[in-house]
Design a protein around this motif. Structure first.
Motif, mmCIF file in Angstrom:
data_model
loop_
_atom_site.group_PDB
_atom_site.id
_atom_site.type_symbol
_atom_site.label_atom_id
_atom_site.label_comp_id
_atom_site.label_asym_id
_atom_site.label_seq_id
_atom_site.Cartn_x
_atom_site.Cartn_y
_atom_site.Cartn_z
ATOM 1 N N LEU A 27 0.833 -1.212 0.000
ATOM 2 C CA LEU A 27 0.000 0.000 0.000
ATOM 3 C C LEU A 27 0.866 1.260 0.000
ATOM 4 O O LEU A 27 0.556 2.232 -0.681
ATOM 5 C CB LEU A 27 -0.952 -0.003 1.190
ATOM 6 N N TYR A 28 1.939 1.238 0.766
ATOM 7 C CA TYR A 28 2.845 2.384 0.826
ATOM 8 C C TYR A 28 3.465 2.654 -0.551
ATOM 9 O O TYR A 28 3.519 3.799 -1.013
ATOM 10 C CB TYR A 28 3.938 2.125 1.872
ATOM 11 N N ILE A 29 3.901 1.608 -1.232
ATOM 12 C CA ILE A 29 4.491 1.756 -2.567
ATOM 13 C C ILE A 29 3.447 2.289 -3.545
ATOM 14 O O ILE A 29 3.717 3.198 -4.339
ATOM 15 C CB ILE A 29 5.090 0.422 -3.044
ATOM 16 N N ALA A 30 2.238 1.753 -3.493
ATOM 17 C CA ALA A 30 1.167 2.203 -4.397
ATOM 18 C C ALA A 30 0.819 3.672 -4.152
ATOM 19 O O ALA A 30 0.648 4.447 -5.101
ATOM 20 C CB ALA A 30 -0.064 1.322 -4.226
ATOM 21 N N LEU A 31 0.728 4.052 -2.894
ATOM 22 C CA LEU A 31 0.400 5.451 -2.582
ATOM 23 C C LEU A 31 1.504 6.408 -3.023
ATOM 24 O O LEU A 31 1.230 7.517 -3.481
ATOM 25 C CB LEU A 31 0.128 5.610 -1.088
ATOM 26 N N ARG A 32 2.763 5.985 -2.884
ATOM 27 C CA ARG A 32 3.871 6.835 -3.351
ATOM 28 C C ARG A 32 3.804 7.044 -4.850
ATOM 29 O O ARG A 32 4.055 8.141 -5.347
ATOM 30 C CB ARG A 32 5.213 6.223 -2.976
ATOM 31 N N ARG A 33 3.454 6.007 -5.594
ATOM 32 C CA ARG A 33 3.346 6.133 -7.049
ATOM 33 C C ARG A 33 2.201 7.056 -7.440
ATOM 34 O O ARG A 33 2.340 7.880 -8.341
ATOM 35 C CB ARG A 33 3.167 4.763 -7.694
ATOM 36 N N VAL A 34 1.059 6.926 -6.769
ATOM 37 C CA VAL A 34 -0.083 7.794 -7.057
ATOM 38 C C VAL A 34 0.273 9.242 -6.724
ATOM 39 O O VAL A 34 -0.001 10.156 -7.497
ATOM 40 C CB VAL A 34 -1.332 7.339 -6.266
ATOM 41 N N LYS A 35 0.906 9.459 -5.589
ATOM 42 C CA LYS A 35 1.292 10.824 -5.194
ATOM 43 C C LYS A 35 2.304 11.419 -6.175
ATOM 44 O O LYS A 35 2.229 12.591 -6.514
ATOM 45 C CB LYS A 35 1.870 10.810 -3.788
ATOM 46 N N ALA A 36 3.235 10.616 -6.651
ATOM 47 C CA ALA A 36 4.227 11.102 -7.616
ATOM 48 C C ALA A 36 3.567 11.503 -8.933
ATOM 49 O O ALA A 36 4.006 12.442 -9.592
ATOM 50 C CB ALA A 36 5.291 10.036 -7.864
ATOM 51 N N GLN A 37 2.494 10.810 -9.310
ATOM 52 C CA GLN A 37 1.787 11.166 -10.538
ATOM 53 C C GLN A 37 0.951 12.423 -10.364
ATOM 54 O O GLN A 37 0.743 13.170 -11.301
ATOM 55 C CB GLN A 37 0.900 10.007 -10.995
ATOM 56 N N GLN A 38 0.461 12.698 -9.166
ATOM 57 C CA GLN A 38 -0.376 13.870 -8.922
ATOM 58 C C GLN A 38 0.442 15.125 -8.674
ATOM 59 O O GLN A 38 -0.032 16.218 -8.898
ATOM 60 C CB GLN A 38 -1.291 13.632 -7.726
#
Length: 190
Positions: A27-38
């Motif tokens: 979940l932490y990795i997925a959230l970091r990727r989403v945040k990096a895209q936003q």
């Protein structure tokens, strides 16, 4: 494996904690990727707001009914007013009355061409006038209905004053040799 061991998993079993740690890491990795895209999107919105608010020229949004919807501080400063004093006013009132016909023609051209530039006089709140270069850009909705236009204003008052002074100096300079020749002719005649 987890289904088979589901009856054995308790809060004290190490398998449950390893499973929970793996899930939290995922979940932490997925959230970091989403945040990096936003992040670029947020930076882009921020930059557009900064560009409009702090741009050297004035920017105003004029609604389709002809009233001022919003304007930046630079535009308000050019007109010697606070932004909230100008919101809701007829956009023609921002300019000198002698430029009304020129503005009407420019508005028509903007509707035809999408954008149009014209030199006008802005009316300041203290009664003085500013020389402005006005770029009007028409805005349409997704059904191509006119919803308003942006006014991008560059204050050219200083340039116009300097051009006037330069023209006056050139005129004086051109008249000076003629006067010097007349004086020389008068002295020669004596």
């Amino acid at each position: 494996m987890i289904v088979e061991a589901a009856d054995k998993l308790t809060f004290r079993s190490p398998e449950l904690w390893v499973y929970m740690l793996g899930l939290a890491t995922l979940l932490y990795i997925a959230l970091r990727r989403v945040k990096a895209q936003q992040a670029p999107l947020q930076d882009e919105v921020y930059m557009k707001n900064v560009a409009i608010e702090y741009v050297q020229t004035g920017v105003a949004w004029i609604r389709s009914d002809g009233t001022v919807g919003s304007l930046n501080q630079s535009m308000a400063t050019t007109l010697s007013a606070a932004p909230r004093e100008l919101v809701g006013k007829d956009w023609y009132d921002l300019f000198a009355s002698q430029d009304r016909e020129k503005l009407t023609e420019a508005f028509s051209q903007m509707l035809l061409l999408g954008k149009y530039t014209v030199d006008v006089h802005g009316r300041r709140m203290d009664g003085t006038y500013a020389g402005l270069e006005l770029l009007m850009v028409a805005i349409h909705d997704h059904k191509m209905r006119f919803v308003g236009h942006h006014c991008l204003v560059a204050d050219r008052t200083r340039e116009k004053l300097l051009e006037g002074q330069l023209a006056e100096l050139n005129k004086n300079l051109q008249n000076q040799p003629v006067a010097a020749k007349r004086n020389a002719a008068k002295q020669h005649a004596k």
